[in-house]
Design an enzyme around this catalytic site. Structure first.
Site, short mmCIF file in Angstrom:
data_model
loop_
_atom_site.label_atom_id
_atom_site.label_comp_id
_atom_site.label_asym_id
_atom_site.label_seq_id
_atom_site.Cartn_x
_atom_site.Cartn_y
_atom_site.Cartn_z
N ASP A 1 -35.88 -16.61 -70.09
CA ASP A 1 -34.80 -16.88 -69.16
C ASP A 1 -33.82 -15.71 -69.22
O ASP A 1 -33.82 -14.94 -70.19
CB ASP A 1 -34.12 -18.20 -69.55
CG ASP A 1 -33.01 -18.57 -68.58
OD1 ASP A 1 -33.25 -18.56 -67.36
OD2 ASP A 1 -31.89 -18.86 -69.05
N ASP B 1 -29.92 -15.51 -67.76
CA ASP B 1 -28.52 -15.77 -68.06
C ASP B 1 -28.40 -16.69 -69.27
O ASP B 1 -29.00 -17.78 -69.30
CB ASP B 1 -27.82 -16.40 -66.85
CG ASP B 1 -26.31 -16.27 -66.96
OD1 ASP B 1 -25.84 -15.14 -67.15
OD2 ASP B 1 -25.62 -17.29 -66.89
N ASP C 1 -32.14 -21.00 -73.06
CA ASP C 1 -30.92 -21.57 -73.64
C ASP C 1 -30.60 -22.94 -73.08
O ASP C 1 -29.67 -23.59 -73.55
CB ASP C 1 -29.73 -20.63 -73.39
CG ASP C 1 -29.31 -20.61 -71.93
OD1 ASP C 1 -30.20 -20.42 -71.06
OD2 ASP C 1 -28.12 -20.81 -71.63
#
Length: 342
Positions: A26, A28, A225
């Site tokens: 991922d 961001d 995250d």
């Protein structure tokens, strides 16, 4: 297909960059935040690549093209080609191409990333519900997307035109805070029409399928995250995952995670890709990792011992997840997490 419920983080005797052939990263909250590289990301990814691991960057954001994302990563010190970037625009374009004739017109409510992905599949982007579209697709269009675009989508969807969405993330992070995401825009059309779109992005299978088709990964590791997109996407794709704590997920959310949100591994940041992962053991009600012992009490999670905070968190995960089974742990974890500084 039934799957066993994960009750604790797993161990790895090898560095994760050696145990897996491809990292599905991922962006961001994992690689960058607010446009800047997250601490340790550049050197960790460089080391993983030098060791033979392929790096692929997987994003639900359909606004930017793979070229634009690759250029940004390269500027941050992570050399990347467009072929290393997989977007939800690409996943939804493939989904549409499988259900419409070659050369079909598609009404686009979104940005350039969607248009490029549609053309790649031989589809023709159009701007009006009166252009006889065979499908409608919505993707994040940035803060300047005009309100009238939602009306165009609503007109076509109300006529029975198949409706697709790149993703349904309700919010996105920005430099000024949390902003409405594509999911909020999808809600506008849903309210106006009562229809439901086909969705391609994380955590749904079309996105995972797109990453595997484009990378050829045989043993991928999802690195993210967010529990509800990255980790659930790995769960749905039946592959392993690493949660890093550089983004939106905190310790309390991790301990309360239902089975589909429980990562295989937990680490502080991307340096976790370069190391093995410690063993978490369970003996009766006691769960141990490093110098810590965690257990589920009557009303709260108990923690004793000392050592590295991450080991304490891993032990707490084992106690919480085992106590919750296939549900959600509702025991108070505040005191235990405070002891770890989390």
């Amino acid at each position: 297909m039934s799957r066993s419920v994960r009750t604790r983080p797993e161990a790895s005797g090898q560095a994760l960059s050696e145990a897996y052939d491809t990292a599905l990263l991922d962006l961001d909250g994992v690689v960058y935040a607010g446009g800047n590289a997250i601490v340790h990301a550049v050197e960790s990814l460089a080391a993983a690549r030098a060791g033979g691991m392929r790096l692929a960057y997987v994003t639900n954001n359909a606004l930017r093209t793979p070229d634009a994302v690759a250029d940004h990563l390269t500027e941050l010190g992570m050399p990347t080609g467009a072929e290393d970037v997989i977007t939800s625009a690409q996943a939804v374009a493939r989904l549409i191409s499988e259900q419409t004739p070659a050369g079909a017109r598609v009404l686009v409510i979104g940005g350039e990333g969607l248009r490029v992905a549609l053309r790649e599949r031989g589809l023709v982007p159009v701007e009006s519900a009166d252009d006889d579209p065979a499908a409608v697709v919505q993707g994040f269009g940035g803060p300047d997307l005009a309100w009238g675009r939602f009306a165009e989508a609503s007109y076509a969807v109300a006529r029975g035109v198949p409706w697709f969405a790149s993703n349904t993330d309700l919010t996105i992070p920005s430099g000024r805070g949390i902003a409405p995401g594509n999911g909020a825009a999808v809600e506008v059309v849903r309210i106006a029409t009562g229809a439901e779109p086909q969705v391609a992005g994380k955590p749904l299978p079309p996105m995972h399928r797109e990453t595997i088709l484009r990378t050829g990964a045989e043993r991928p590791l999802v690195v993210g995250d967010r529990l509800d997109t990255d980790i659930e996407g790995a769960f749905n794709g039946e592959v392993d995952s690493l949660l890093v704590l550089t983004g939106v997920t905190d310790g309390a959310q991790l301990l309360a995670a239902p089975p589909q949100h429980r990562p295989t591994y937990v680490d502080a940041d991307l340096r976790g890709m370069l190391t093995g992962q410690p063993e978490v053991t369970a003996d009766g009600g006691d769960c141990r990792c490093g110098g810590w012992t965690a257990a589920a009490g009557a009303e709260r999670l108990e923690l004793s011992g000392e050592g590295q905070s991450l080991d304490g968190l891993r032990a707490l995960c084992a106690a919480a997840w085992a106590a919750a089974g296939d549900g959600v742990c509702e025991l108070d974890a505040g005191k235990a997490l405070a002891r770890l500084g989390l």
